[in-house]
Design a protein around this motif. Structure first.
Motif, PDB file in Angstrom:
ATOM      1  N   ALA A   5      -2.766  -7.976  -2.468  1.00  0.00           N
ATOM      2  CA  ALA A   5      -3.423  -7.351  -3.620  1.00  0.00           C
ATOM      3  C   ALA A   5      -3.474  -5.837  -3.439  1.00  0.00           C
ATOM      4  N   VAL A  16      -9.246  -3.340  -2.072  1.00  0.00           N
ATOM      5  CA  VAL A  16      -9.338  -4.089  -3.331  1.00  0.00           C
ATOM      6  C   VAL A  16     -10.433  -5.153  -3.293  1.00  0.00           C
ATOM      7  N   LEU A  18      -5.222  -4.789 -11.107  1.00  0.00           N
ATOM      8  CA  LEU A  18      -4.922  -5.822 -10.114  1.00  0.00           C
ATOM      9  C   LEU A  18      -4.570  -7.135 -10.801  1.00  0.00           C
ATOM     10  N   LEU A  28     -11.187  -7.707  -6.483  1.00  0.00           N
ATOM     11  CA  LEU A  28     -11.037  -9.142  -6.230  1.00  0.00           C
ATOM     12  C   LEU A  28     -12.328  -9.885  -6.543  1.00  0.00           C
ATOM     13  N   VAL A  75      -2.707 -15.065  -3.735  1.00  0.00           N
ATOM     14  CA  VAL A  75      -2.487 -13.798  -3.051  1.00  0.00           C
ATOM     15  C   VAL A  75      -3.577 -13.602  -2.008  1.00  0.00           C
ATOM     16  N   CYS A  88      -1.512  -2.743  -5.768  1.00  0.00           N
ATOM     17  CA  CYS A  88      -2.223  -1.636  -6.415  1.00  0.00           C
ATOM     18  C   CYS A  88      -2.063  -0.320  -5.667  1.00  0.00           C
ATOM     19  N   ILE A 120      -0.996  -9.063 -10.160  1.00  0.00           N
ATOM     20  CA  ILE A 120      -0.916 -10.396  -9.548  1.00  0.00           C
ATOM     21  C   ILE A 120      -0.059 -11.298 -10.433  1.00  0.00           C
TER      22      ILE A 120
END
Length: 1000
Positions: free
Chosen positions: A576, A588, A559, A592, A571, A580, A563
């Protein structure tokens, strides 16, 4: 004898022009004149003539040219009186009033001391000395930059004269001259500001704002930059009709005034001419001029450099060090006061140096020079070039030793502070230092300079435990720290007292407010290299990021890379997930949270995650290192496809369907369903999309860069829904041009035609009808070539508007008639209804309300049936105008009110302007004069803010007519502005109305 270099090189005597001979003699004479009354070394003359590859006979050839010049100057009898031999070269004697450059500089300097009226006359006299570009007929690589510097001085004088003329109330006479200046020098910001102010003071507010938008668009297109803060403040002041812009406004203490870009701040000393102006010899030095006499001190006051970067936060735990540096910089004899701050990267050397330099600045009134040496990456000769130019010199030697000697000579006797930040090895530092007190120098470096005594070196160590803990407390807050004082102290020890490491740890805790400090302490205890790497070498930030990255789980690393690949500042979780290829609902959240814990992401407003520019650059670097081009393209495709699905859903909900919009073909399917899109978008689609505008711009850019031309233009086209409603015209132009280039490169004819159509639509929104016409014809041709019916019909519809605005009503009706069957054929009912509204408008303008009414009724029914609120509001506005034509102001007011409710609900700001204007006219017809004036002023202000010139002109015309009916003198100003707006955009029918109103 009269020497003239401000233009072609000319020497005059007794009313005639002397013949100087060939190009080589002109080069020699030009350099001698530029260095008049100073010795010019023979080697420098050779360099000016042949550069770095002189012939073996160069010295002899220069001597021959000097002999020929003496003959031309009638200076052949020894001892020579004009062109003297002075080891190691030659000196040309020039008396007062004999050289146009010296006269120019003297006049410019005199103008600095005069009142505005006299100064303006003096500057005109100075500028009249110029006959074209300086040394226009002299070819020399060495002299070319000097000629450019002279041209810069000329431009500064022109800009200063414009300031004076503005001060003296000559704004109307200035407009033409300033337009020429911005055309000739489009990247100079100050003339653009002067032009804006001159137009504004001439009652041409709209043109002033146009001038800003034109400059901003040019900057973005050519350099990708925004105008400076001062110009943006000037634009805002013009929008707000700020009183400080008025002629003669009293800027009393505490009363701010808007400044023009590049204008001197109040209290600033006047800036004298740059180096290169010849020194006039006094009577005692005319016969003898020693080699040391050419130092800069005798050529007038140099500019005062103030180059210290700002400091933004207080120092923590460095009071003793700050005092010691201050003591090192105090002179104690003739030796140069020198303070060298030594320490490893991340320990705070630069921060301490800047605080110390700002604190000592008052002790160095002759200036402060600053340079980041990038650990020795910069060449000392280049640094000296910067310093010497900052001090006003333009004619510089090439070699390091010569530049270093010239620098020391120039600053000798000055109270000047030199700050050399992030220095490399000692040999690169010594040539950059002044020779002696009262100058001083401050150096930061990771290595102790060889040969310095201990009293001149401050070895900066890490912070002590108490001050290290204070840095953590600053980040997490005293209340949270007070709950776990032992854990805070342990964390400070783990970070080794290094400020960079402490900041990272504090940020991680701040990003997780529910964590105990002890949680992070436990995590760091198990980390293999995470914080140790922050203390090594000259890549501490990269090393810290690399270690943090290596400690992430595979999903978090994936991720993080992706990004960075997208290249946008923040984002949302849905994006995100798309990056992915995860579940958009909640695929995610773990990665994150992990990235946030590692301070690689930070939570921002609206549930989004921000990534610092430096971190994002590192993430993109890892993406390119660890993923193939195909993998990167697939990532961008997934993100763009998800964004396109959401943007299309916004368009669908805003318009009630996919009407009036061209869509791409064959793009990938997104995991974002309509249900999920509605959940993400919420109740206000356009405001949601506006919050994702930075993502939209980045997605178009990345799609184009990765060869995804179909996605690229489809995104750009769908984004128009937002851009047209919110007036983001610069973004509209940017994405359309990017997508057009991508389509042309890929041979995507439909995408190219769509983007040509989009750009022409933008010009219509900007009321640039004359420019829109050719683009629309190109779009019609391109669509016709590929058999694209809907695109051709939409372009015909817009071309009809161009004809209508140009006063060609019958041609417009023919274009509409051609578009209608095409739109019916493709089933675009909303676009068909738009055409009906526009045909009705033509009939209304032709005083045929009976023909307009049934068309409007059909259009209104279609918009309501298809669920297109914006179209419904536009139709209600036309129905209200029809009621006004028939004298039924009450019915008109009711229809305008219904339209106002709709445009407010869908956040259509441009539609709001049109509705406000109509409502104001209805109120005026009902005799509600005060309410009408307030409404029309509101419409006018909003139109100006959005850059909507056509409705701005109409609102100004209506307001002018309303005020004129009362005998208010303000009416004429509004009518004149409206007339100028309509004339500028080619709206002939409205221009005629404004002209008629002015003639009453």
């Amino acid at each position: 004898m009269r020497f003239r270099i401000l233009g072609p090189l000319v020497i005059e005597r007794d009313g005639g022009e002397l013949h100087l001979g060939g190009g080589l003699q002109r080069v020699v004479m030009a350099l001698l004149l530029l260095e008049a009354n100073r010795i010019v070394p023979l080697d420098r003359l050779i360099e000016a003539a042949w550069g770095h590859a002189p012939p073996g006979t160069a010295r002899n050839q220069i001597q021959i040219r000097v002999f020929q010049l003496r003959r031309a100057l009638d200076d052949t009898v020894q001892p020579f009186q004009v062109l003297l031999t002075r080891p190691p070269g030659y000196l040309l004697k020039v008396g007062p009033g004999s050289l146009d450059l010296a006269d120019f500089d003297a006049l410019v300097a005199r103008a600095q001391e005069e009142d505005a009226e006299r100064a303006a006359a003096t500057l005109r006299e100075a500028l009249a000395l110029w006959r074209g570009p300086a040394l226009a007929d002299v070819e020399s690589d060495l002299l070319l930059p000097i000629a450019h510097d002279l041209e810069e001085r000329r431009l500064l004088a022109r800009e200063r004269l414009a300031d004076l003329d503005l001060e003296l109330g000559r704004h109307q006479q200035l407009v033409g001259e300033l337009r020429r200046m911005v055309q000739d020098h489009p990247l100079r910001e100050r003339p653009h500001g002067q032009l804006m102010l001159a137009l504004y003071r001439s009652g041409r507010q709209a043109e002033a704002l146009d001038a800003f938008r034109d400059y901003r668009g040019m900057l973005l297109d050519t350099l990708g930059l925004e105008p400076g803060d001062e110009l943006r403040r000037l634009e805002l002041a013009i929008l707000n009709q700020d009183a400080s812009l008025a002629l003669g406004y009293d800027t009393a203490p505490g009363r701010p005034a808007v400044r023009l870009p590049g204008a001197p701040h109040p209290g600033d000393a006047p800036v004298p001419p740059d180096d290169g102006a010849p020194e006039q010899p006094d009577e005692e030095s005319r016969e003898e001029h020693e080699p040391g006499d050419e130092a800069a001190g005798g050529r007038g006051l140099p500019p005062v450099p103030r180059q210290l970067p700002p400091v933004f936060s207080p120092l923590s735990g460095r009071d003793a060090e700050l005092e010691r540096v201050a003591a090192m910089l105090r002179p104690g004899g003739s030796a140069l006061p020198l303070a060298a701050i030594v320490g490893r990267a991340g320990v705070g050397k630069s921060e301490l140096a800047l605080h110390a330099a700002h604190r000592a600045a008052a002790d160095f009134p002759d200036g402060q020079l600053y340079i980041d040496l990038r650990a020795g990456e910069l060449q000392p000769a280049d640094v000296l070039g910067r310093f010497l130019r900052a001090l006003g010199l333009t004619s510089l030697p090439r070699g390091l030793e010569e530049r270093s000697a010239l620098f020391r000579s120039t600053v000798a006797g000055s109270r000047l502070l030199v700050v050399l930040d992030n220095a490399g090895p000692s040999p690169g530092v010594w040539p950059l230092l002044p020779g002696a007190a009262p100058c001083a120098a401050l150096v930061t470096t990771r290595e102790r300079p060889v040969g310095l005594p201990g009293r001149q070196v401050l070895r900066l160590d890490v912070l002590g435990e108490r001050h290290a803990a204070d840095l953590i407390v600053q980040d997490i807050g005293p209340a949270r720290a007070a709950r776990e004082p032992d854990a805070v102290r342990t964390l400070a020890q783990q970070c080794g007292g290094l400020p960079l490491a402490l900041r990272i740890a504090g940020a991680r805790l701040a990003a997780r407010p529910r964590w105990r400090v002890e949680t992070l302490v436990a995590q760091l205890a198990d980390s293999r290299t995470a914080l140790d790497a922050l203390t090594h070498g000259d890549v501490e930030v990269r090393a810290s990021l690399d270690v943090s990255y290596a400690a992430l789980s595979p999903r978090a690393r994936l991720l993080f890379r992706r990004i960075g690949l997208l290249g946008c500042p923040q984002v949302a979780p849905w994006l995100a997930a798309a990056l992915c290829d995860a579940d958009p609902a909640d695929g995610v959240s773990g990665p994150l949270a992990e990235l946030t814990d590692a301070s690689l992401l930070r939570r921002t407003a609206g549930g989004r995650y921000g990534m610092h520019d430096l971190v994002r650059a590192f993430a993109e670097e890892r993406a390119h290192a660890e993923e193939t081009r195909e993998q990167r393209a697939m990532t961008v495709e997934r993100a763009c496809t998800a964004l396109l699905a959401l943007a299309e859903r916004v368009h669908e909900r805003h318009y009630g369907g996919f009407f009036t919009m061209l869509r791409g073909k064959g793009t990938a399917t997104s995991a974002v369903t309509a249900e999920l899109a509605d959940t993400l978008i919420g109740e206000q689609p356009l405001p949601w999309l506006d919050e994702e505008r930075a993502v939209l711009l980045a997605a178009v850019r990345q799609a184009g860069a990765h060869g995804l031309d179909e996605l690229c233009w489809n995104l750009a086209m769908t984004a128009v829904t937002l851009f047209e409603a919110y007036g983001h015209f610069d973004d509209w132009r940017s994405v359309s041009e990017q997508a057009r280039r991508a389509c042309v490169a890929a041979g995507n004819a439909r995408g190219e035609a769509a983007m040509v159509y989009s750009l022409s639509s933008l010009l219509l929104f900007e009321q640039r009808y004359t420019e829109a016409g050719p683009l629309l014809r190109d779009a019609i041709r391109l669509f016709g070539d590929i058999g694209e019916i809907q695109g051709r019909a939409l372009a015909l519809r817009n071309l009809a508007l161009v004809e209508r605005v140009g006063g060609r009503a019958e041609v417009a009706l023919a274009r509409y008639a051609e578009a209608l069957p095409l739109l019916r054929a493709v089933g675009d009912r909303a676009a068909e209804a738009h055409v009906l509204v526009n045909v009705a408008a033509v009939h209304l303008e032709g005083d045929r309300p009976g023909e307009a009414e049934p068309l409007l009724e059909r259009a209104l029914a279609t918009f309501r049936a298809e669920g297109v609120p914006r179209g419904e509001a536009q139709t209600l506005t036309r129905i209200a105008e029809l009621a006004l034509r028939r004298g039924d102001a009450a019915a008109a007011k009711e229809s305008f009110a219904r339209a106002a409710a709709i445009v407010g609900a869908v956040h259509d700001r441009i539609g709001e302007v049109y509705v406000l204007h109509g409502l104001g006219e209805a109120q005026a017809a009902l005799g509600e004069s005060e309410q009408a004036e307030a409404t029309l002023r509101q419409a006018l202000a909003l139109a100006v803010r959005l850059g909507e010139r056509h409705i701005q002109g109409r609102a100004g015309l209506s307001l002018g007519l309303l005020l004129g009916g009362r005998g208010d003198p303000e009416a004429a100003e509004h009518l004149r502005t409206a007339h100028e707006l309509f004339a500028g955009m080619g709206a002939e029918r409205w221009r005629a109305r404004a002209a008629e109103a002015l003639a009453r």
